[in-house]
Structure formats: structure tokens, C-alpha cells
Design a protein around this motif. Structure first.
Motif, PDB file in Angstrom:
ATOM      1  N   VAL A 243      42.350  44.208  51.834  1.00  0.00           N
ATOM      2  CA  VAL A 243      41.737  44.386  50.512  1.00  0.00           C
ATOM      3  C   VAL A 243      42.729  44.035  49.413  1.00  0.00           C
ATOM      4  CG1 VAL A 243      40.930  46.157  48.889  1.00  0.00           C
ATOM      5  CG2 VAL A 243      39.972  46.045  51.195  1.00  0.00           C
ATOM      6  N   TRP A 253      39.021  38.061  45.202  1.00  0.00           N
ATOM      7  CA  TRP A 253      38.158  39.122  44.697  1.00  0.00           C
ATOM      8  C   TRP A 253      38.454  39.417  43.239  1.00  0.00           C
ATOM      9  CZ3 TRP A 253      37.935  43.590  48.852  1.00  0.00           C
ATOM     10  CH2 TRP A 253      37.175  43.143  49.942  1.00  0.00           C
ATOM     11  N   HIS A 258      37.317  44.653  44.084  1.00  0.00           N
ATOM     12  CA  HIS A 258      38.500  45.297  44.648  1.00  0.00           C
ATOM     13  C   HIS A 258      38.441  46.812  44.464  1.00  0.00           C
ATOM     14  CE1 HIS A 258      42.801  46.639  44.230  1.00  0.00           C
ATOM     15  NE2 HIS A 258      42.800  46.126  45.434  1.00  0.00           N
ATOM     16  N   ALA A 261      35.954  48.316  46.849  1.00  0.00           N
ATOM     17  CA  ALA A 261      36.480  48.332  48.214  1.00  0.00           C
ATOM     18  C   ALA A 261      37.483  49.463  48.398  1.00  0.00           C
ATOM     19  CB  ALA A 261      37.124  46.987  48.543  1.00  0.00           C
ATOM     20  N   CYS A 264      35.622  52.649  48.812  1.00  0.00           N
ATOM     21  CA  CYS A 264      35.105  52.732  50.180  1.00  0.00           C
ATOM     22  C   CYS A 264      36.195  53.180  51.155  1.00  0.00           C
ATOM     23  CB  CYS A 264      34.541  51.372  50.581  1.00  0.00           C
ATOM     24  SG  CYS A 264      34.037  51.227  52.316  1.00  0.00           S
ATOM     25  N   CYS A 303      34.025  48.000  54.176  1.00  0.00           N
ATOM     26  CA  CYS A 303      34.908  47.973  53.016  1.00  0.00           C
ATOM     27  C   CYS A 303      35.522  46.594  52.797  1.00  0.00           C
ATOM     28  CB  CYS A 303      36.023  49.008  53.175  1.00  0.00           C
ATOM     29  SG  CYS A 303      35.433  50.692  53.472  1.00  0.00           S
ATOM     30  N   GLU A 306      32.530  41.651  51.100  1.00  0.00           N
ATOM     31  CA  GLU A 306      32.340  41.564  49.647  1.00  0.00           C
ATOM     32  C   GLU A 306      30.898  41.866  49.256  1.00  0.00           C
ATOM     33  OE1 GLU A 306      33.217  38.525  45.912  1.00  0.00           O
ATOM     34  OE2 GLU A 306      33.724  37.946  47.952  1.00  0.00           O
ATOM     35  N   VAL A 309      30.373  45.758  49.622  1.00  0.00           N
ATOM     36  CA  VAL A 309      31.003  46.603  48.599  1.00  0.00           C
ATOM     37  C   VAL A 309      30.403  46.349  47.230  1.00  0.00           C
ATOM     38  CG1 VAL A 309      33.164  46.766  49.882  1.00  0.00           C
ATOM     39  CG2 VAL A 309      32.905  44.993  48.170  1.00  0.00           C
TER      40      VAL A 309
END
Length: 833
Positions: A243, A253, A258, A261, A264, A303, A306, A309
Motif C-alpha cells: 500500500v 494511487w 491510499h 486502504a 482497511c 485492502c 483499488e 477500497v
């Protein structure tokens, strides 16, 4: 910049700041390793920041896309333009204005007095193209274009300039490389954040706590728990690093994706943290569920997706700390659920719900409410669970939170359709859950969610009696879980166990045995051979052996189950009570009446301590104990237990339940034996009414009820009606190939013929009844032997054999407590012959 010594130096401090200093520049700082609430807050409150110095950023960087060498080429040409013309190529008073100019390719006009060769400007303009594909194929290609752009007398002068520019390009490129290296190193450090939750110290605490329970399977469970938590922590760390890389190194991202994520991942870590806390203070109940709990921790794959999330609700920044606190509570509740601590989990979740409602952030409210509903169902509060799950479903559906909506709908399938027997309503919720599964779940998550949904739907169909449909859905659930989790995962055992039950209901003993055997192998590998879940499988296998009339094999397994449960759970655990009941029934098969009685008395005491005097397990044990007492002719004690069992079932499962009819049937048999025909008629008529109701107006073919009704009719002198009943039971036995049922029917037919003074007609029935009972390995053959002796003697046949049969019956009854009166009757019969 050019130093006093004439050397070119690159000076770009746009990314530098002291740790903990507020972000004041236009670039986002490198990700720093933080802990607890700081981690979540830092990411959520900095949404929208951009990595890099905006004046030198390419259009793809502004868009948050994957950054390649083309971006370095763009930054080089920005610097080259500044060197040539004394100002940046793109104007903008703010970052958004600058980004607009960069995306549009709106180059500034050079100021008066600052000129450059056309070929050099053309190189710059190509390197500054908004479309990366229109720039030079590589940095080397750009430098080659610069090197070959001038000829003749101007070569040396331009070469000097190009030399400086080349150094500048190399410097910028090197700076970019260093920047990425620092970001990658920070991401590597982030990978180890999980060690705050799971490290060597935590491993030791969990291992010591599990072993301290002293359970027979503790060592195997501890090894499996540690292995699974090690693997989970490794996966979490890898996910955390990925991530970070997606945002700060690969720049794939945006800040928003981000941050979601990270949210998560933090959820997953909080559940792990709460579970480690539970394991570190494990009691016997937690230890029993420990491996399954560790195996069922939700993975981190979502997580890293893309699209997944992007569906997470971003929290309102003004309540971040409170929301994190609520999420920590919910994670604690989830961990308690995994560990089987449903009441404790429910208290925690309900408190979290109250706090969530005060924030009025509906995605969180729906999520917490759904978990409350699940825990209410697990705790037996079914009506409360239905209300909570329905509210959670509609709240989530309105917010577009498919994950929560599907969870609530699937749970309603089980709670309404199975627990509350509202079959049609439960199956309607299954259709709503299917609609939610159309959302953009990743393949693994979709498979697991569908496996659970089909499992729940199968439970409803099984309960409704649709065994073939239930079997097919359990098969689907097994296949989906195997595909997502692998063939040896403990969770597969649940679906396999229910699949075995559906095979049993369909009479497919071979496949049922195969399924239980597979479950046993999974549980022994994952949990250890001494774990109570293994005992559950052995019980299923023993039941199959019993149906196949392999009574010795069944009895050996029942004894093994009793040993496992006593060692694993202690002598007073309710599951030990269940094992005692099965072992007692096996004792009855071999004539061990005293041992059966002692085991049932012990089981009844266990259930009464665990559940109180009014519970189905207590009533069932009272019924079985009364049967043993009836076999030993202790009729007064048996009658009292039948009455207590009847009261217990009526108060717990209702007066029209099949178990109530079962008690009434056996109580009627006792009254017939004691010649209390009025009372026998009363209870048997009530049993008949219940069976008629259950059969939709037709009497269910219950052989014991039919025989007792026949015996009652016989006692009233209604011989033709009695014969019809007995013959109906005889047909049942022959059709089902059940020797015990056929023997029961023929024994009554033989006694009816004797009562009618037709011993010759009684002989073939009595002969066949005794042969069937011997073939079946039954005990308690005294009555069959004496009936045949009476028939042979009355018909004037084989008098010596008749006497031997009567003497054998008397010897058997002498070993039965309270049978003295019946023994005296046989002795009088022998003396008269």
C-alpha cells in the motif's frame, strides 16, 4: 546552482522537513512509521497532498498515475527551460492553476532578451509534452538530441553549456532516484508495524496461555495458532508495504485511495490485536475455538484492491479519533465472536453501536449494527437479531455499502429461515443477498460470501425437509470454500459436516461416511486428534455404523468420543453429557442396563447444572433414563421421569413437538404394561393427535405408536383392530428391511394369537421374531423366548425345546433388578409342565 568553484550543484529541498514538523511546502513528506491513532489520523487528515515539487512535476504525477522515466525527462526539460529563459515554462499562482497549465501544455513565451536556438527550444518542447508518449523514448535519446543539435564553430560553446546541462540532468535524475530509495526504505519500515501487535513476546504469551489450559489438544492447537498468526502477520506486513509503495514509490494511487486502504489495514490489525489479547488470557472455551478463530481472520487482499477500497466510506475527519475508537471496539467484538465468546462480544458491540449512533455516520452505524445482529443470533436473542439485521441491511443498502448489506441479508437467511423456521421469509432474504453479491467483490471474497450464503440457505431447506436441495447447496458451499481457502482449511469442515447430515437424511450412508471421514482428517490435521470437533465427527461416523447395524464399531467410537470430551473439556461439560447419552444407548444394545442407567443419571446431573431443570437436553436424558427403568421393570420411577420429561419438552419446544409425542408413546407403553388402560388411552390419543397434525392429517408411520395403539385395542378386546395395527407395523419393517421393527410386530402378532387361543398360528410369528432379534444382535430376548415357548407348548410341539426356551428366559430375567415377579411367573409356568 553554480558554486564559487565553478561546479554545478543540484539543490532541491522541496521534500525535506523535520520529523513531526507541520507540512508547509507544496510536497507531501515521505511516509513515516507511526503508531496507533497517529497512523490513522496522519493519513486521513492529509488527503489531497501531492508527492514531489509541483513546479517540476509532469501531468501524470498530478493525476496520481504510474510514474516512469518520462517524468524525469519532463523535470529535466523544466530545468533546461529555466536555464535558457530565466523562468519556469508553466505559469500558475497556485498548484491547481499550475496543474491546469501543465495538463494543457501552455508554455510561457520567453522574455525579451532571452533567446535560444530553435533546435534547442524544439528539444525542450518535446520533453515538456503533456503526453508522455510524445516525449523522447528515453533520457539517453534526449541527451543525444542535445549533443547532435549544433554544428560548426558554435559546437565548443554549446558543448560547454550542454556539459553543464548534462550534469544538471544527471543530478536531477539522481535526486529522483535517491528520493525513491528513501520512500522505498520508509515502506520497508512500515512493513514491520505489525510487530507492535505480533512479535516474539506476543507469541510467547499466547503459547503459554494456551498450554496453561491443560487441555489434551492444547499443544497441537498452540502450534497451529502460532503458525497461522505468523502467516497472517507476514501477509499484513506485505500488504502494508505494498500500500505504501503504491502511493509513495510507484505513485499509482491517489491520497484518497491510499487513506482508505490504510483504514482497511488498520481494521484488520485491530482484530488481530484483540484476538491476541483473548488468546493471551485463554480459558478452555477460547482454547477450543482458537485454531478456527486464527484461521478465519479476514485477509488483507481487499485492502490492496483499488476498486474495493474505493467503495469504503471515507470517515469524516472531525471524528477520526472517535471513529477509530469505535472501530477498535468492533474489532474486539469480532475477535470475541471468532473465539466463541458471544455474550461478551455482544456487550462490546452494543456499546459500540450506541457510540456510533451519536456520530450519525451511517456507514459505520450499519456495519456495527450488522455485527450486533450476528452476536444477538449467536447468543440466542433471535427476535432482537432480526430487528438489528434488517435495520443494518437497509442502512447499508441506502449508503451503497454492499459488503455490510450482503452480510446482514445472509445472516437473516439463517436467523429467520433456520433459527425461527420462517422458511419462505428466510429464502427471500437469500435473494436479496444475491443481489448484493453483484457488487465488485474480488474473486476470493465473492467465493467465501457465496459459500456462506449457500450454507445458510441449505440449513433452511434442510430444516424444511428439502434434503436433496440442501445437499446440493452444501456441496456448492464445500467447493467454493475449498477453492478460496484450500482443501484443508478448518472452515470447510462446517459445510462438510452439514453435507454429511443431508446425505444421512437421504439414506445415502456411504457418502455420509465419506464426508465425515474427510471432516475428521481436516480437524485432526488442524486441531489435533484430541480436539472436541474430532469427537463430533466420530459421533457422526458412529451414528452411521449404528444405522448399518454395526453396533460394535459404533459402540467403540461412542466410547472414544466420551474419552476425548472428558479429557478435553472436563468431566462436567455439557458435551460430555451428550457423549454419555450416546454411550448409554450403546450399553442398552449389549444389555449393560446398570451402566446405561449410571451414565444417564450422570448426564442428567450435568445438563441440570449447565442449563437448569427445564431444557431439551435434560428432558431427552430423562426420557432415555425412563426407558432403561422400564426395561428393568422399575415402573414407578420410570413414570415419574416420563412426566418430568413431558413437562420439560412442553415448556421448551412446545406441546405439539415431535419429542412430546415420543414421550407420550413410551408413557402409554408403560401404562399398558401396568394395565392402566384408561391412562394409556389418554396419552396415546394425544400422541396420535400430534402425529396427525405433523403429518398433515395422516398418521405418521411411527412403529412404536402403532404397536402401542394396537396393544391398547387388544386390551379392550378389539382384536381385529389390533391385528391391523400389528400388520401395518410388520409391513413397515419388511419395507424398511429393519429387523427390529419386524421382530416387534411379529412378537405382538404371536402374543395376539396366543390370547385368542391359537398357539399353532402363533408359532411362525414367534419363531421369526426370535430369529430376527438374534440376527440383529439384540439383548433383552427373554420375552421373545418365552412367547415362542408358550406357542410351541400350546401347539404340542417340541416340548423339550419349549422348556429350554422358558428356562433361558427365566435365567435372563433373574439378572434384571426388580424382575422377581416376572421370574416367579415363568417358574410357575415351568412347574406346571
Amino acid at each position: 546552482m553554480i558554486g564559487g568553484d565553478g561546479r554545478v550543484r543540484v539543490m532541491d529541498f522541496g521534500l525535506a522537513r523535520a520529523h513531526g514538523e507541520p507540512q508547509r511546502g507544496r510536497a507531501e513528506p515521505l511516509e513515516l512509521t507511526t503508531t496507533g491513532a497517529q497512523r490513522l489520523t496522519a493519513e486521513v487528515t492529509h488527503a489531497g497532498a501531492i508527492m514531489g515539487t509541483p513546479a517540476y512535476m509532469s501531468p501524470e504525477q498530478f493525476r496520481g498515475e504510474l510514474v516512469t522515466e518520462a517524468a524525469d525527462q519532463f523535470a529535466f526539460c523544466v530545468s533546461l527551460w529555466e536555464l535558457l529563459y530565466g523562468l519556469a515554462p508553466f505559469a500558475g499562482e497556485s498548484v491547481p492553476a499550475l496543474a491546469h497549465a501543465v495538463h494543457a501544455g501552455e508554455l510561457r513565451a520567453p522574455p525579451r532578451g532571452r533567446r535560444a536556438p530553435r533546435w534547442l527550444r524544439a528539444v525542450c518542447e518535446r520533453g515538456l509534452s503533456p503526453d508522455p508518449a510524445r516525449r523522447f523514448p528515453s533520457m539517453d535519446a534526449l541527451l543525444d538530441a542535445l549533443s547532435s543539435g549544433q554544428r560548426g564553430a558554435r559546437v565548443r560553446r554549446v558543448a560547454a553549456t550542454l556539459g553543464a546541462l548534462a550534469l544538471l540532468g544527471i543530478g536531477i535524475f539522481g535526486a529522483r532516484h535517491v528520493e525513491r530509495g528513501r520512500a522505498a526504505a520508509a515502506c520497508e519500515r512500515a512493513r514491520h508495524e505489525v510487530e507492535q501487535t505480533w512479535d516474539a513476546s506476543a507469541r510467547d504469551r499466547v503459547r503459554v496461555a494456551l498450554l496453561a489450559t491443560g487441555l489434551s489438544f492444547a499443544e497441537t492447537s498452540a502450534a497451529n495458532v502460532l503458525s497461522r498468526l505468523d502467516g497472517y502477520a507476514e501477509a499484513w506486513g506485505a500488504g502494508r508495504e505494498r500500500v505504501c509503495l503504491n502511493r509513495h514509490v510507484d505513485r499509482r494511487w491517489s491520497d484518497d485511495v491510499h487513506a482508505r486502504a490504510r483504514w482497511c489495514l488498520e481494521d484488520r490489525r485491530l482484530v488481530l490485536e484483540a484476538l491476541v489479547e483473548e488468546f493471551s488470557a485463554a480459558d478452555e472455551a477460547v482454547a477450543q475455538n482458537a485454531v478456527a478463530a486464527a484461521a478465519n481472520l479476514e485477509g488483507v487482499a481487499r485492502c490492496l484492491d483499488e476498486s474495493a477500497v474505493a467503495r469504503f466510506g471515507a470517515p469524516p475527519t472531525e471524528h477520526v479519533e472517535t471513529i477509530q475508537s469505535i472501530r477498535a471496539q468492533l474489532s474486539k467484538a469480532e475477535a470475541l465472536t471468532l473465539a466463541g465468546q458471544y455474550e461478551r462480544g455482544r456487550v462490546v458491540a452494543e456499546d459500540a453501536l450506541g457510540r456510533a449512533e451519536s456520530l450519525e455516520w451511517r456507514p459505520l452505524i450499519a456495519s456495527v449494527r450488522a455485527h450486533v445482529g450476528v452476536l444477538q443470533e449467536r447468543s440466542g436473542a433471535f427476535d432482537d437479531a432480526v430487528a438489528s439485521l434488517k435495520d443494518a441491511y437497509f442502512e447499508a443498502a441506502e449508503e451503497g455499502a454492499s459488503e455490510v448489506a450482503e452480510l446482514a441479508a445472509s445472516a437473516l437467511v439463517y436467523t429467520l429461515g433456520y433459527k425461527k423456521a420462517a422458511y419462505d421469509e428466510g429464502l427471500t432474504w437469500a435473494r436479496l443477498a444475491e443481489l448484493e453479491l453483484r457488487a465488485d467483490f474480488d474473486e476470493g471474497e465473492r467465493a467465501l460470501r457465496r459459500a456462506q450464503l449457500e450454507h445458510n440457505r441449505a440449513a433452511v431447506l434442510y430444516s424444511r425437509g428439502s434434503f436433496e436441495e440442501a445437499r446440493d447447496l452444501y456441496l456448492t458451499s464445500v467447493e467454493l470454500r475449498e477453492r478460496a481457502l484450500g482443501p484443508g482449511h478448518p472452515e470447510i469442515g462446517r459445510s462438510l459436516s452439514n453435507l454429511a447430515a443431508s446425505y444421512l437424511a437421504l439414506g445415502d450412508l456411504e457418502r455420509a461416511l465419506d464426508s465425515y471421514t474427510r471432516v475428521r482428517a481436516i480437524y485432526e490435521e488442524a486441531l489435533g486428534a484430541e480436539h472436541p470437533r474430532v469427537a463430533f465427527c466420530l459421533t457422526g461416523i458412529a451414528n452411521i455404523h449404528k444405522q448399518r447395524r454395526r453396533f460394535d464399531e459404533a459402540r467403540a467410537l461412542y466410547e472414544r468420543v466420551l474419552v476425548i470430551r472428558e479429557r478435553a473439556l472436563g468431566a462436567e461439560h455439557p458435551e460430555v453429557g451428550l457423549a454419555l447419552g450416546n454411550a448409554a444407548n450403546a450399553d442398552l444394545r449389549v444389555g449393560e442396563l446398570d451402566r446405561a442407567r449410571r451414565r444417564l443419571e450422570r448426564a442428567m446431573a450435568i445438563f441440570e447444572r449447565a442449563h437448569g431443570p427445564k431444557h431439551p437436553h435434560v428432558a431427552s436424558t430423562q426420557l432415555n433414563l425412563a426407558l432403561v427403568l422400564t426395561r428393568t421393570l422399575r415402573y414407578d420411577e420410570a413414570e415419574a421421569l416420563y412426566e418430568r420429561a413431558l413437562e420439560g419438552f412442553e415448556s421448551t419446544v412446545g406441546p405439539e413437538h415431535a419429542n412430546v409425542a415420543l414421550v407420550l408413546v413410551n408413557l402409554g407403553n408403560l401404562y399398558i404394561k401396568t394395565e392402566n388402560t384408561a391412562r394409556a388411552a389418554e396419552v396415546l390419543e394425544r400422541a396420535r393427535a400430534i402425529e396427525l397434525s405433523r403429518g398433515g392429517g395422516e398418521l405418521i408411520e411411527n412403529p412404536t405408536l402403532l404397536v402401542n395403539l394396537g396393544a391398547l385395542e387388544e386390551s379392550r378386546g378389539e382384536h381385529a383392530a389390533a391385528r391391523a395395527r400389528y400388520e401395518q407395523v410388520l409391513a413397515l419393517g419388511e419395507r424398511s428391511d429393519d429387523p427390529a421393527v419386524e421382530a416387534l410386530a411379529r412378537g405382538h402378532l404371536a402374543r395376539l394369537e396366543l390370547a385368542l387361543g391359537r398357539p399353532a398360528l402363533a408359532v411362525p410369528h414367534a419363531e421369526r421374531a426370535l430369529a430376527l432379534a438374534l440376527e440383529d444382535g439384540a439383548t433383552g430376548l427373554a420375552e421373545y423366548r418365552f412367547t415362542l415357548a408358550q406357542a410351541l407348548s400350546g401347539a404340542g410341539r417340541e416340548r423339550s425345546r419349549a422348556r429350554a426356551l422358558a428356562e433361558a428366559a427365566a435365567d435372563e430375567l433373574r439378572r434384571v433388578e426388580h424382575a422377581a415377579e416376572r421370574v416367579a411367573e415363568l417358574e410357575r409356568w415351568l412347574a406346571a409342565r
